[in-house]
Design a protein around this motif. Structure first.
Motif, PDB file in Angstrom:
ATOM      1  N   TYR A 141      14.000  64.910  86.883  1.00 13.87           N
ATOM      2  CA  TYR A 141      15.360  64.467  86.598  1.00 13.87           C
ATOM      3  C   TYR A 141      15.617  64.619  85.107  1.00 13.87           C
ATOM      4  O   TYR A 141      14.973  63.960  84.288  1.00 13.87           O
ATOM      5  N   VAL A 142      16.554  65.500  84.758  1.00 16.21           N
ATOM      6  CA  VAL A 142      16.896  65.760  83.356  1.00 16.21           C
ATOM      7  C   VAL A 142      18.402  65.577  83.204  1.00 16.21           C
ATOM      8  O   VAL A 142      19.182  66.487  83.493  1.00 16.21           O
ATOM      9  N   PRO A 143      18.852  64.378  82.789  1.00 19.96           N
ATOM     10  CA  PRO A 143      20.294  64.192  82.577  1.00 19.96           C
ATOM     11  C   PRO A 143      20.810  65.135  81.500  1.00 19.96           C
ATOM     12  O   PRO A 143      20.089  65.455  80.552  1.00 19.96           O
ATOM     13  N   ILE A 144      22.028  65.602  81.703  1.00 14.88           N
ATOM     14  CA  ILE A 144      22.581  66.575  80.755  1.00 14.88           C
ATOM     15  C   ILE A 144      24.055  66.275  80.510  1.00 14.88           C
ATOM     16  O   ILE A 144      24.790  65.900  81.431  1.00 14.88           O
ATOM     17  N   SER A 145      24.457  66.420  79.275  1.00 19.43           N
ATOM     18  CA  SER A 145      25.853  66.213  78.882  1.00 19.43           C
ATOM     19  C   SER A 145      26.125  67.071  77.660  1.00 19.43           C
ATOM     20  O   SER A 145      25.220  67.729  77.121  1.00 19.43           O
ATOM     21  N   ALA A 146      27.354  67.046  77.213  1.00 23.02           N
ATOM     22  CA  ALA A 146      27.705  67.812  76.013  1.00 23.02           C
ATOM     23  C   ALA A 146      26.928  67.325  74.799  1.00 23.02           C
ATOM     24  O   ALA A 146      26.649  68.104  73.878  1.00 23.02           O
TER      25      ALA A 146
END
Length: 290
Positions: A141-146
């Motif tokens: 699980y690798v959360p990603i956002s700007a």
């Protein structure tokens, strides 16, 4: 399982005698050709070839085929790739929250329909971890956002290297890969390494919410498109497409429901064609040898 074969893909400038040159190279080493497909794009001056032959009785050991083919490609001024039919490359599947494409791919791997291994599933949400683990894949699980995109993609690349991944499949990942990621994992050439499924019949309805926009336009067919990923959003070379009819009584939810079937079919077909080394990219499009 059938006897293993070797596969040579060659992309080079077009010139007379190339079929004889390539098939003659196989024959000169005692190879029995089982499939041979060629395409000449006269407008671009390019020649594409896929030749498959039996390894039994071939005069070169496996480890010598690639360097010999490289010398042949250099002489022809082209790009080449050598693979073997009994390879089972490690593949990473990127997902978000939707599970239908992930389940379909993992099931097809389990039944032997897709000749690959899936040691790694990467997600930007934790929802699908139990599915990955049920099929023996490590779930990350690798959360990603700007805000953290650069850090997250660095983690992705580290995981791909750790598991020696050869192909990435975006199975409803719903995120745009950066040019930096693609340049690192999938440098541009005739043999791409990232496949995406987009939920429309491209080039129609690129980008977000294509089913909503298709419903608003009152289309009578919807589809899904599996394509290689490039820096252009939903603009990479198309590998496979699937369609289904819709009617005036269908609402957006009906299009989404029907669309899931087309997504599964198009993605599975594209991945299989890639694994069988039946796809070559040139001039921003594909030649699919079936």
């Amino acid at each position: 399982m059938s006897a293993p074969t070797a596969i040579l893909q060659m992309l080079c400038p077009d010139q007379p005698g190339l079929v004889r040159e390539l098939s003659g190279w196989v024959a000169a080493n005692g190879g029995n050709i089982v499939h041979a497909d060629h395409h000449s794009d006269q407008g671009a001056g390019l020649f594409l070839s896929r030749i498959e032959w039996q390894l039994e009785g071939f005069g070169l050991p496996r480890e010598a085929i690639c360097p010999t083919a490289q010398a042949l490609a250099e002489r022809l001024g082209g790009e080449y790739k050598v693979t073997f039919s009994d390879d089972r490359p490690p593949v990473a599947i990127f997902v978000s929250k939707q599970d239908h494409c992930l389940l379909d791919l993992l099931w097809r791997v389990r039944t032997g329909e897709l000749p690959m291994r899936v040691p790694l599933v990467i997600a930007n949400h934790p929802d699908l971890g139990s599915i990955a683990e049920e099929f023996g894949a490590h779930f990350e699980y690798v959360p990603i956002s700007a805000v953290n995109r650069e850090e997250a993609e660095a983690r992705h690349l580290a995981l791909l290297a750790e598991h020696r991944i050869e192909l990435v499949v975006l199975a409803k990942y719903m995120q745009v890969l950066t040019p930096q990621f693609l340049a690192s994992f999938d440098p541009p050439d005739a043999f791409h390494r990232v496949i995406n499924i987009h939920h429309s019949f491209l080039p129609a309805f690129k980008g977000a919410q294509p089913y909503h926009r298709a419903w608003e336009r009152g289309v009578k067919l919807i589809g899904a498109t599996a394509h290689y990923v490039t820096e252009e959003l939903d603009g990479g070379p198309i590998i496979a497409q699937s369609t289904v009819g819709v009617g005036h009584r269908d609402e957006v939810d009906d299009l989404i429901r029907k669309g899931r079937d087309t997504e599964r079919l198009a993605l599975a077909r594209a991945v299989r064609l890639h694994l069988k080394h039946q796809v070559m990219v040139y001039r921003g499009r594909t030649a699919v040898f079936e």
